[in-house]
Design a protein around this motif. Structure first.
Motif, PDB file in Angstrom:
ATOM      1  N   VAL A  19      32.246  45.922  33.468  1.00 46.02           N
ATOM      2  CA  VAL A  19      31.752  44.818  34.241  1.00 46.02           C
ATOM      3  C   VAL A  19      30.672  45.583  35.215  1.00 46.02           C
ATOM      4  O   VAL A  19      29.461  45.212  35.603  1.00 46.02           O
ATOM      5  CB  VAL A  19      32.701  43.954  34.979  1.00 46.02           C
ATOM      6  CG1 VAL A  19      31.779  43.097  36.053  1.00 46.02           C
ATOM      7  CG2 VAL A  19      33.105  42.805  34.042  1.00 46.02           C
ATOM      8  N   ARG A  24      31.305  41.114  40.216  1.00 47.33           N
ATOM      9  CA  ARG A  24      31.880  40.652  39.272  1.00 47.33           C
ATOM     10  C   ARG A  24      33.358  41.104  38.865  1.00 47.33           C
ATOM     11  O   ARG A  24      34.226  40.675  38.264  1.00 47.33           O
ATOM     12  CB  ARG A  24      30.868  40.837  37.985  1.00 47.33           C
ATOM     13  CG  ARG A  24      29.699  40.148  38.005  1.00 47.33           C
ATOM     14  CD  ARG A  24      29.060  40.372  36.869  1.00 47.33           C
ATOM     15  NE  ARG A  24      28.384  41.591  36.598  1.00 47.33           N
ATOM     16  CZ  ARG A  24      26.976  42.001  37.192  1.00 47.33           C
ATOM     17  NH1 ARG A  24      26.315  40.972  37.839  1.00 47.33           N
ATOM     18  NH2 ARG A  24      26.477  43.073  37.059  1.00 47.33           N
ATOM     19  N   PHE A  62      29.757  33.135  38.070  1.00 47.48           N
ATOM     20  CA  PHE A  62      30.147  34.311  37.170  1.00 47.48           C
ATOM     21  C   PHE A  62      30.139  34.032  35.927  1.00 47.48           C
ATOM     22  O   PHE A  62      29.707  34.765  35.080  1.00 47.48           O
ATOM     23  CB  PHE A  62      31.570  34.676  37.905  1.00 47.48           C
ATOM     24  CG  PHE A  62      32.427  35.445  36.882  1.00 47.48           C
ATOM     25  CD1 PHE A  62      32.044  36.816  36.530  1.00 47.48           C
ATOM     26  CD2 PHE A  62      33.208  35.016  35.848  1.00 47.48           C
ATOM     27  CE1 PHE A  62      32.701  37.550  35.489  1.00 47.48           C
ATOM     28  CE2 PHE A  62      33.964  35.798  34.792  1.00 47.48           C
ATOM     29  CZ  PHE A  62      33.826  37.141  34.683  1.00 47.48           C
ATOM     30  N   ASP A  70      27.200  40.554  29.217  1.00 47.54           N
ATOM     31  CA  ASP A  70      28.627  40.831  28.762  1.00 47.54           C
ATOM     32  C   ASP A  70      28.824  41.399  27.448  1.00 47.54           C
ATOM     33  O   ASP A  70      30.212  41.592  26.974  1.00 47.54           O
ATOM     34  CB  ASP A  70      29.156  39.150  28.682  1.00 47.54           C
ATOM     35  CG  ASP A  70      28.577  38.218  27.929  1.00 47.54           C
ATOM     36  OD1 ASP A  70      27.985  38.650  26.841  1.00 47.54           O
ATOM     37  OD2 ASP A  70      28.544  37.129  27.882  1.00 47.54           O
TER      38      ASP A  70
END
Length: 435
Positions: A19, A24, A62, A70
């Motif tokens: 991440v 995050r 988020f 991601d």
């Protein structure tokens, strides 16, 4: 900090490293704790309340922000899943799962078949890939299928945040193959690919698996045309310019109807042996070039397998497992596909896969990713013989508390997985792992 929280944070460390960003790294574990927590509803507001947060704005940012990629998290998930259950005897199960959804704004929602409801209904359809071994499934891919009415409306897609390169007509099989390539690149190890007739009916999908050098077993419709394994191409007659088969193709149902069907037990279930009548023969599938009246030339030689269930229902399958594979091994391979249903059930009932109330492409996929990570953690605990901290009286009931399916101290059964070892000789001693 409680022991359970410490253990989760320790297991999450590879994900948190991927991440990167400090905030995050803070919110990812909180979101996962919300999914694993006791709240009945795993949407943002109930999870925020369960976590003792004053609001859900940060969780929303988020999970739905398109400002960060991601993909590294999906990569780490693939690596962790491989460590948990990967290997030459693992199976990669391709299926899809539908999420009932009202309205018309949520990304990908349309009237389509919804297995959860058993009929066509307003829903979102996700193509799923699940890595499984010894009846332990770990989901490693969930990608939204965009129906035709969405692809034909770029403005609607843009409003839902669908990336421009995703606004294209793609079959579920094409989506699955793209995800399969991602997992192969991630060096996930498996010995077989399994899929139902929704995928197996496609000659292009089966060819895509074979071109990748994969071993597979897939469902097909009963009217799939096949030739005998001894079919030959002979010189054409009349006006035909190319060689033609020396026999007519027949439907799979008719080919197997006259064979002797044998009762096969593929494994022991919680209520006794799981068994059905099976029949199998070697055939060549009619999926080559068209030669006359929509008849196709014979393709590769494969197994045609029929299953006759106690209910009277018959199902049909194709597999490129080796010619010496036993009927029991064929049946075990085919039936191993059902383990993905367990994963889908946990994702939906315990981890709230369908509870996401946002409307965006990014939010849906990221929520799906987090539920997959949560289930991977539960399977980590399951294989370690532990029960997640906080699982209470509803453990295993699917009532909203995320739990494993076996009680503490009850280790998983490590019997042969996708294809069991037959008595004489083993047709699949250990299929080459897919690099």
């Amino acid at each position: 900090m409680g022991r359970g929280v410490q253990e989760l944070d320790s297991w999450l460390e590879p994900f948190l490293a991927a991440v990167g960003h400090k905030k995050r790294r803070l919110w990812a574990p909180l979101y996962l704790r919300g999914l694993l927590g006791p709240s009945e509803r795993k949407s943002l507001q109930p999870m925020a309340a369960c976590l003792g947060l004053s609001g859900h704005d940060q969780l929303q940012h988020f999970i739905a922000s398109p400002a960060w990629d991601d993909a590294p998290l999906w990569q780490v998930l693939a690596e962790q899943a491989d460590q948990l259950v990967g290997g030459s005897r693992a199976a990669l199960v391709i299926d899809d799962t539908a999420l009932p959804k009202k309205g018309t704004v949520s990304v990908g929602v349309a009237r389509q078949y919804c297995g959860q409801l058993g009929k066509r209904a307003s829903s979102q359809a996700l193509v799923s890939l699940t890595l499984a071994s010894a009846e332990v499934p770990v989901p490693v891919g969930l990608r939204l299928f965009l129906p035709e009415e969405w692809v034909d409306d770029p403005e609607r897609c843009a409003a839902a945040g669908v990336p421009e390169d995703e606004v294209v007509a793609r079959s579920k099989g094409a989506i699955a193959l793209a995800e399969l390539d991602r997992l192969i690149a991630a060096r996930v190890r498996f010995g077989m690919v399994l899929a139902d007739a929704g995928y197996g009916a496609s000659a292009a999908f089966r060819a895509g698996l074979s071109k990748r050098g994969l071993t597979w077993a897939v469902g097909i419709p009963r009217n799939q045309k096949v030739y005998g394994a001894d079919v030959q191409l002979v010189p054409p007659t009349g006006r035909k310019r190319r060689p033609v088969p020396d026999q007519e193709p027949q439907e799979a149902e008719a080919v197997l109807a006259g064979l002797s069907w044998r009762r096969v037990t593929w494994r022991q279930g919680t209520k006794g042996p799981l068994a059905a009548q099976f029949a199998a023969m070697r055939v060549r599938v009619g999926d080559g070039a068209v030669w006359a009246n929509n008849r196709h030339l014979p393709g590769d030689e494969v197994w045609l397998v029929g299953e006759w269930r106690s209910s009277g229902e018959r199902k049909y399958y194709l597999s490129n497992l080796p010619p010496r594979t036993s009927l029991r091994a064929l049946a075990a391979a085919i039936k191993a596909r059902w383990v993905c249903e367990q994963a889908h059930q946990q994702l939906k009932q315990e981890l709230g896969l369908g509870h996401f109330e946002g409307r965006s492409w990014t939010g849906l996929h990221r929520h799906a990713l987090m539920t997959c990570i949560a289930l991977a953690y539960l399977q980590h605990l399951r294989l370690a013989g532990q029960r997640p901290t906080g699982s209470g009286k509803n453990a295993g009931s699917g009532s909203g508390t995320a739990t494993i399916t076996e009680s503490a101290g009850s280790p998983p059964r490590h019997h042969d997985a996708a294809v069991r070892r037959p008595r004489h000789p083993d047709p699949m001693p250990a299929l080459p792992a897919q690099a």
